[in-house]
Scaffold this motif. Structure first.
Motif, PDB file in Angstrom:
ATOM      1  N   GLU A 153       0.852  -1.193   0.000  1.00  0.00           N
ATOM      2  CA  GLU A 153       0.000   0.000   0.000  1.00  0.00           C
ATOM      3  C   GLU A 153       0.884   1.237   0.000  1.00  0.00           C
ATOM      4  OE1 GLU A 153      -0.251   2.275   2.602  1.00  0.00           O
ATOM      5  OE2 GLU A 153       0.916   1.251   4.149  1.00  0.00           O
ATOM      6  N   PHE A 154       0.322   2.331  -0.561  1.00  0.00           N
ATOM      7  CA  PHE A 154       1.027   3.609  -0.597  1.00  0.00           C
ATOM      8  C   PHE A 154       0.085   4.725  -0.148  1.00  0.00           C
ATOM      9  CE2 PHE A 154       2.792   0.901  -3.981  1.00  0.00           C
ATOM     10  CZ  PHE A 154       4.102   0.783  -3.533  1.00  0.00           C
ATOM     11  N   LEU A 155      -0.581   4.494   0.972  1.00  0.00           N
ATOM     12  CA  LEU A 155      -1.580   5.447   1.445  1.00  0.00           C
ATOM     13  C   LEU A 155      -0.945   6.612   2.195  1.00  0.00           C
ATOM     14  CD1 LEU A 155      -4.387   3.108   2.840  1.00  0.00           C
ATOM     15  CD2 LEU A 155      -3.974   3.854   0.495  1.00  0.00           C
ATOM     16  N   ARG A 156      -1.453   7.798   1.916  1.00  0.00           N
ATOM     17  CA  ARG A 156      -1.100   8.983   2.699  1.00  0.00           C
ATOM     18  C   ARG A 156      -2.288   9.305   3.587  1.00  0.00           C
ATOM     19  NH1 ARG A 156      -0.663  13.182  -1.791  1.00  0.00           N
ATOM     20  NH2 ARG A 156      -2.370  11.859  -2.550  1.00  0.00           N
ATOM     21  N   PHE A 159      -5.448  11.330   2.612  1.00  0.00           N
ATOM     22  CA  PHE A 159      -5.722  11.135   1.184  1.00  0.00           C
ATOM     23  C   PHE A 159      -5.909   9.648   0.865  1.00  0.00           C
ATOM     24  CE2 PHE A 159      -3.146  14.931   1.652  1.00  0.00           C
ATOM     25  CZ  PHE A 159      -3.839  15.869   0.901  1.00  0.00           C
ATOM     26  N   ALA A 160      -6.287   8.853   1.862  1.00  0.00           N
ATOM     27  CA  ALA A 160      -6.287   7.405   1.711  1.00  0.00           C
ATOM     28  C   ALA A 160      -7.281   6.908   0.663  1.00  0.00           C
ATOM     29  CB  ALA A 160      -6.564   6.737   3.056  1.00  0.00           C
ATOM     30  N   GLN A 162      -8.470   8.566  -1.950  1.00  0.00           N
ATOM     31  CA  GLN A 162      -7.917   8.949  -3.249  1.00  0.00           C
ATOM     32  C   GLN A 162      -6.764   8.039  -3.649  1.00  0.00           C
ATOM     33  OE1 GLN A 162      -6.758  13.132  -3.634  1.00  0.00           O
ATOM     34  NE2 GLN A 162      -4.888  12.506  -4.675  1.00  0.00           N
ATOM     35  N   ASP A 163      -5.878   7.737  -2.702  1.00  0.00           N
ATOM     36  CA  ASP A 163      -4.711   6.925  -3.018  1.00  0.00           C
ATOM     37  C   ASP A 163      -5.063   5.472  -3.303  1.00  0.00           C
ATOM     38  OD1 ASP A 163      -3.105   9.119  -2.734  1.00  0.00           O
ATOM     39  OD2 ASP A 163      -2.408   8.638  -0.715  1.00  0.00           O
ATOM     40  N   THR A 164      -6.233   5.015  -2.831  1.00  0.00           N
ATOM     41  CA  THR A 164      -6.668   3.651  -3.121  1.00  0.00           C
ATOM     42  C   THR A 164      -7.414   3.575  -4.452  1.00  0.00           C
ATOM     43  OG1 THR A 164      -6.903   3.212  -0.753  1.00  0.00           O
ATOM     44  CG2 THR A 164      -7.947   1.651  -2.255  1.00  0.00           C
ATOM     45  N   ARG A 166      -7.453   6.060  -6.856  1.00  0.00           N
ATOM     46  CA  ARG A 166      -6.716   6.713  -7.940  1.00  0.00           C
ATOM     47  C   ARG A 166      -5.232   6.743  -7.596  1.00  0.00           C
ATOM     48  NH1 ARG A 166     -11.237   9.546  -7.097  1.00  0.00           N
ATOM     49  NH2 ARG A 166     -10.223  11.119  -5.807  1.00  0.00           N
ATOM     50  N   PRO A 167      -4.622   5.585  -7.446  1.00  0.00           N
ATOM     51  CA  PRO A 167      -3.206   5.532  -7.044  1.00  0.00           C
ATOM     52  C   PRO A 167      -2.286   5.983  -8.174  1.00  0.00           C
ATOM     53  CG  PRO A 167      -3.954   3.348  -7.633  1.00  0.00           C
ATOM     54  CD  PRO A 167      -5.167   4.231  -7.677  1.00  0.00           C
ATOM     55  N   ASP A 168      -1.057   6.352  -7.812  1.00  0.00           N
ATOM     56  CA  ASP A 168      -0.114   6.718  -8.867  1.00  0.00           C
ATOM     57  C   ASP A 168       0.554   5.501  -9.488  1.00  0.00           C
ATOM     58  OD1 ASP A 168       1.568   6.038  -6.767  1.00  0.00           O
ATOM     59  OD2 ASP A 168       2.229   8.094  -6.393  1.00  0.00           O
TER      60      ASP A 168
END
Length: 450
Positions: A153-156, A159-160, A162-164, A166-168
């Motif tokens: 996972e790369f959650l901030r 902004f979790a 959004q990051d799930t 619409r991840p980069d």
């Protein structure tokens, strides 16, 4: 659509479960904490994360998202099992505590009698997935039909959702020797994201594990670098904000994460870089990461320096001083106070004799649980009432928008330290405030008594 079980309903697990349901999958959240499950079943998120409660409620109401404490139910229901439990730092050590990850595999694997894929999302030391793969082959009745892959996972925080959704990027680590269903199933689960051309990177297991820890180590290094430059700027009378602006235009460097302040905290960066160092030592590669010790040391030193700064501004002693601390969460848009620099500084100020009153828009309850002896206020104005010194230690928008005149009418002394360099310095000084930033002109006065 896929039947998915998510093990662990804390920050990572609850977010992933709700967002997978938002993508249209049938999702079962699994946890041993029945009180937490009851809240989630009622559509309540047990922590603050913007936008998550709406997603949770919508999918609970639609029947796509349910919760249980039964591993048997999860094993019978799901084709894909996501591990989203915590990996905290071991007490007294740098290494990660993997007991919760291990417990999921040890409990779930014996119940898997048909083909399934277990996707690890928790942040783990490199080599964990290979070890767990061996355990799966021993424990699972379905044997080789049960695969393990790693999908970090790369959650901030803040902004979790959004990051799930619409991840980069999406990263998937698979066992190259036995990989079969894992990649195909991941592509089915994330089909909507892939249709939006989100990069999908398939690697071996070890590389996938290293992606998250390496990313966190890099970010931590960048933050500590600019904080080290802030110390140099204070000594030289330079301005670290202008320095960051100038070097940030270099596309090789970039401007993001070049904000000097009181350092990073939270439940990820501090413990992840320490676990990374510990694992490198176990692998015999400890020299490769010795620089992270200084990264960690710079970060922790920022807290001490802020306490020293407050003491110096107050004439060399904190005893009897009334200090208002605005901010307790480790970052804005979160109620997370794990390893929070702001809360740690508030506690140190109190230990040195100050009367400290804290206000945070979302983190008061969590702060009180950790530091019950501090004073807490329901608003910034209440916190600053009669204050000799005001510190801004979390960069909430609410604090950026504070009116210097309104606050100036309630404090005893118009003196403020902007620990996040988030305020308009000129605006505050025009209203008669003595203003101190981090690594900015005037900060060198903190050095006067040392």
């Amino acid at each position: 659509m896929t039947n998915i079980a998510v093990f662990g309903t804390g920050y990572l697990g609850a977010t992933h479960a709700a967002c997978m349901a938002e993508l249209g999958h049938e999702v079962l959240g699994v946890d041993v904490d029945k009180a937490k499950l009851a809240k989630l079943e009622a559509g309540e998120v047990p922590f603050y994360e913007p936008g998550l409660e709406e997603v949770l409620r919508r999918n609970v109401d639609a029947g796509r998202l349910r919760f249980t404490s039964s591993y048997e139910e999860a094993a019978a229901f799901a084709d894909a099992h996501f591990i989203g439990v915590g990996t905290p730092q071991k007490k007294g050590e740098y290494a990660a505590d993997l007991r919760y990850v291990d417990e999921v595999v040890e409990t779930l694997a014996p119940l898997l009698t048909s083909p399934a894929v277990i996707f690890g999302k928790s942040t783990v030391p490199v080599g964990t997935a290979a070890r767990l793969t061996k355990r799966l082959r021993v424990l699972a009745p379905a044997g080789g039909l049960v695969e393990l892959a790693w999908n970090p996972e790369f959650l901030r925080e803040g902004f979790a959702v959004q990051d799930t959704l619409r991840p980069d990027r999406l990263v998937l680590g698979v066992d190259r020797e036995t990989a079969g269903r894992a990649e195909n199933l991941a592509r089915e689960i994330y089909a909507q994201l892939l249709a939006n051309e989100i990069p999908f990177i398939v690697t071996d297991l070890a590389t996938a594990e290293l992606v998250k820890t390496s990313a966190n180590a890099f970010l931590a290094t960048k933050i500590s670098f600019i904080n080290a430059m802030a110390e140099v700027c204070e000594a030289a009378g330079a301005d670290v904000t202008m320095l960051a602006e100038a070097i940030g235009h270099d596309e090789r460097i970039g401007r993001r994460f070049l904000n000097a302040g009181i350092g990073f905290g939270g439940g990820c960066l501090p413990k992840d870089i320490r676990a990374f160092m510990a694992r490198a030592g176990e692998l015999g590669a400890d020299q490769a990461l010795t620089f992270l010790r200084e990264v960690d040391a710079i970060n922790m030193r920022r807290r001490v320096r802020m306490v020293e700064s407050a003491r110096d501004v107050l004439g060399g002693s904190l005893i009897g001083a009334r200090v208002a601390v605005l901010g307790a969460a480790f970052k804005p848009n979160s109620d997370d106070v794990r390893d929070s620099p702001a809360l740690n500084i508030a506690g140190q100020l109190q230990l040195q004799g100050a009367s400290v009153t804290v206000y945070d828009p979302k983190a008061i309850e969590n702060s009180r649980a950790l530091f019950p002896t501090l004073n807490y206020a329901p608003s910034a104005e209440h916190a600053c009432s009669g204050a000799d010194l005001t510190l801004v230690l979390t960069e909430w928008t609410e604090f950026r928008d504070l009116d210097p005149d309104v606050l100036g009418n309630v404090v005893r002394t118009r003196t403020i330290i902007d620990g996040r360099n988030c305020l308009d310095r000129e605006r505050w000084m025009e209203r008669g405030w003595s203003f101190y930033g981090v690594g900015t002109p005037g900060a060198s006065r903190f050095e006067s008594s040392r």
